[in-house]
Design a protein around this motif. Structure first.
Motif, PDB file in Angstrom:
ATOM      1  N   UNK A  10       0.985  -1.299  -0.167  1.00 31.58           N
ATOM      2  CA  UNK A  10      -0.020   0.158  -0.064  1.00 31.58           C
ATOM      3  C   UNK A  10       0.849   1.260   0.070  1.00 31.58           C
ATOM      4  N   UNK A  11       0.636   2.139  -0.876  1.00 36.60           N
ATOM      5  CA  UNK A  11       1.588   3.374  -1.009  1.00 36.60           C
ATOM      6  C   UNK A  11       0.980   4.453  -0.087  1.00 36.60           C
ATOM      7  N   UNK A  12       1.928   5.109   0.596  1.00 40.71           N
ATOM      8  CA  UNK A  12       1.655   6.327   1.278  1.00 40.71           C
ATOM      9  C   UNK A  12       2.649   7.433   0.950  1.00 40.71           C
ATOM     10  N   UNK A  13       2.266   8.506   0.669  1.00 40.34           N
ATOM     11  CA  UNK A  13       3.307   9.573   0.363  1.00 40.34           C
ATOM     12  C   UNK A  13       3.703  10.199   1.635  1.00 40.34           C
ATOM     13  N   UNK A  14       5.292  10.067   1.733  1.00 41.15           N
ATOM     14  CA  UNK A  14       5.741  10.171   3.232  1.00 41.15           C
ATOM     15  C   UNK A  14       7.248  10.877   2.737  1.00 41.15           C
ATOM     16  N   UNK A  15       7.528  12.244   3.078  1.00 39.97           N
ATOM     17  CA  UNK A  15       8.841  12.753   2.956  1.00 39.97           C
ATOM     18  C   UNK A  15       9.152  12.931   4.535  1.00 39.97           C
ATOM     19  N   UNK A  16      10.344  11.934   4.982  1.00 38.61           N
ATOM     20  CA  UNK A  16      10.372  12.324   6.337  1.00 38.61           C
ATOM     21  C   UNK A  16      10.958  13.608   6.863  1.00 38.61           C
ATOM     22  N   UNK A  17      11.483  14.619   5.927  1.00 40.89           N
ATOM     23  CA  UNK A  17      11.983  15.930   6.150  1.00 40.89           C
ATOM     24  C   UNK A  17      10.851  16.890   6.529  1.00 40.89           C
ATOM     25  N   UNK A  18       9.767  16.532   6.053  1.00 42.85           N
ATOM     26  CA  UNK A  18       8.502  17.460   6.073  1.00 42.85           C
ATOM     27  C   UNK A  18       7.264  16.888   7.176  1.00 42.85           C
ATOM     28  N   UNK A  19       7.006  17.940   8.225  1.00 39.69           N
ATOM     29  CA  UNK A  19       6.041  17.615   9.184  1.00 39.69           C
ATOM     30  C   UNK A  19       4.904  17.118   8.855  1.00 39.69           C
ATOM     31  N   UNK A  20       4.369  17.983   7.822  1.00 39.48           N
ATOM     32  CA  UNK A  20       2.986  17.867   7.248  1.00 39.48           C
ATOM     33  C   UNK A  20       2.730  16.725   6.514  1.00 39.48           C
ATOM     34  N   UNK A  21       3.779  16.272   5.738  1.00 40.38           N
ATOM     35  CA  UNK A  21       3.647  14.937   4.897  1.00 40.38           C
ATOM     36  C   UNK A  21       3.672  13.758   5.989  1.00 40.38           C
ATOM     37  N   UNK A  22       4.486  13.706   7.029  1.00 39.23           N
ATOM     38  CA  UNK A  22       4.429  12.912   8.135  1.00 39.23           C
ATOM     39  C   UNK A  22       3.153  12.668   8.743  1.00 39.23           C
ATOM     40  N   UNK A  23       2.712  13.855   9.240  1.00 36.86           N
ATOM     41  CA  UNK A  23       1.463  14.041  10.000  1.00 36.86           C
ATOM     42  C   UNK A  23       0.082  13.395   8.945  1.00 36.86           C
ATOM     43  N   UNK A  24       0.354  13.702   7.674  1.00 32.67           N
ATOM     44  CA  UNK A  24      -0.885  13.074   6.663  1.00 32.67           C
ATOM     45  C   UNK A  24      -0.778  11.718   6.591  1.00 32.67           C
ATOM     46  N   UNK A  25       0.400  11.161   6.550  1.00 31.92           N
ATOM     47  CA  UNK A  25       0.836   9.770   6.522  1.00 31.92           C
ATOM     48  C   UNK A  25       0.054   9.035   7.634  1.00 31.92           C
ATOM     49  N   UNK A  26       0.185   9.507   8.740  1.00 29.11           N
ATOM     50  CA  UNK A  26      -0.153   9.037  10.008  1.00 29.11           C
ATOM     51  C   UNK A  26      -1.765   8.832  10.102  1.00 29.11           C
ATOM     52  N   UNK A  27      -2.303   9.989   9.345  1.00 30.51           N
ATOM     53  CA  UNK A  27      -3.749   9.844   9.423  1.00 30.51           C
ATOM     54  C   UNK A  27      -4.436   8.965   8.471  1.00 30.51           C
TER      55      UNK A  27
END
Length: 227
Positions: free
Chosen positions: A48-65
């Motif tokens: 399952x794909x999830x967009x996740x840039x470990x250097x970006x807070x919002x990207x990580x938060x969105x992935x968790x959601x």
């Protein structure tokens, strides 16, 4: 079914770890900052794909959601940085590597901790390196002794200490760092003598430890790695 997230999973060790864990029955979320490459990788493996840039807070938060529930977190995403004379390394060189290799895993762990704390079998794996081992860097008989990687090596050494603090603070979780070894990936120009499958072996093994398994360790496929 065990739900697993792997960062940097669209290629290399992350991709192979996903392949092996999917084969082992895990539901694997394959994190990738590049959506196109990440989707292609997930489609190829049945992940399952999830967009996740470990250097970006919002990207990580969105992935968790998006993921919503998590049992296993494999912090794999990393960059090599420059290799060269130690005296030429600048603070900017370190900052760029630390942002992905050290701050990134902390950012992802911090964000996903509430999900992991709800799991009855939470496991965290931090993909480190022998280049972050003080014992190996000081031993002329090792490969690591001969590789001038101030930025990368120190970032991984910091990650090792971070791993220990999480392991100590969360005794109900299994938290370990691993050294895949000198593996042929694009991180090193495909120079390593190990295959991708061999490199991923210890990551996969530690991602599947049970509640009575080890925690707070630094290991490779052959055993304990010196701190």
């Amino acid at each position: 079914m065990t739900t697993t997230l792997i960062t940097g999973a669209n290629k290399g060790l992350g991709f192979e770890t996903a392949r092996q864990l999917i084969a082992a029955g895990h539901e694997v979320w394959m994190g990738s900052r590049d959506a196109e490459k990440g989707k292609a990788a997930a489609n190829e493996l049945g992940g399952r794909f999830v967009q996740l840039d470990v250097t970006d807070d919002e990207s990580v938060r969105a992935a968790a959601e998006t993921i919503g529930h998590l049992d296993v977190l494999v912090n794999n995403a990393g960059i090599a940085g420059s290799i060269g004379p130690v005296g030429d390394v600048t603070p900017a060189d370190l900052r760029a590597v630390y942002e992905t290799n050290t701050f990134g895993p902390v950012r992802v762990t911090h964000t996903f901790l509430p999900l992991l704390e709800k799991s009855e079998k939470a496991v965290l794996v931090y993909v480190s390196s022998g280049l972050g081992s003080a014992g190996r860097i000081l031993d002329p008989a090792t490969v690591e002794f001969h590789v001038p990687t101030l930025a990368y090596g120190s970032a991984k050494a910091a990650l090792n200490m971070i791993t220990l603090h999480y392991a100590k603070t969360y005794p109900n979780m299994r938290v370990n760092c691993v050294d895949p070894g000198y593996t042929a990936t694009d991180l090193n120009g495909f120079q390593g003598p190990q295959t991708i499958a061999e490199g991923a072996e210890i990551i996969v093994r530690m991602a599947q430890v049970t509640e009575d398994g080890p925690t707070g360790t630094f290991v490779d496929r052959n055993g304990t790695v010196p701190w």
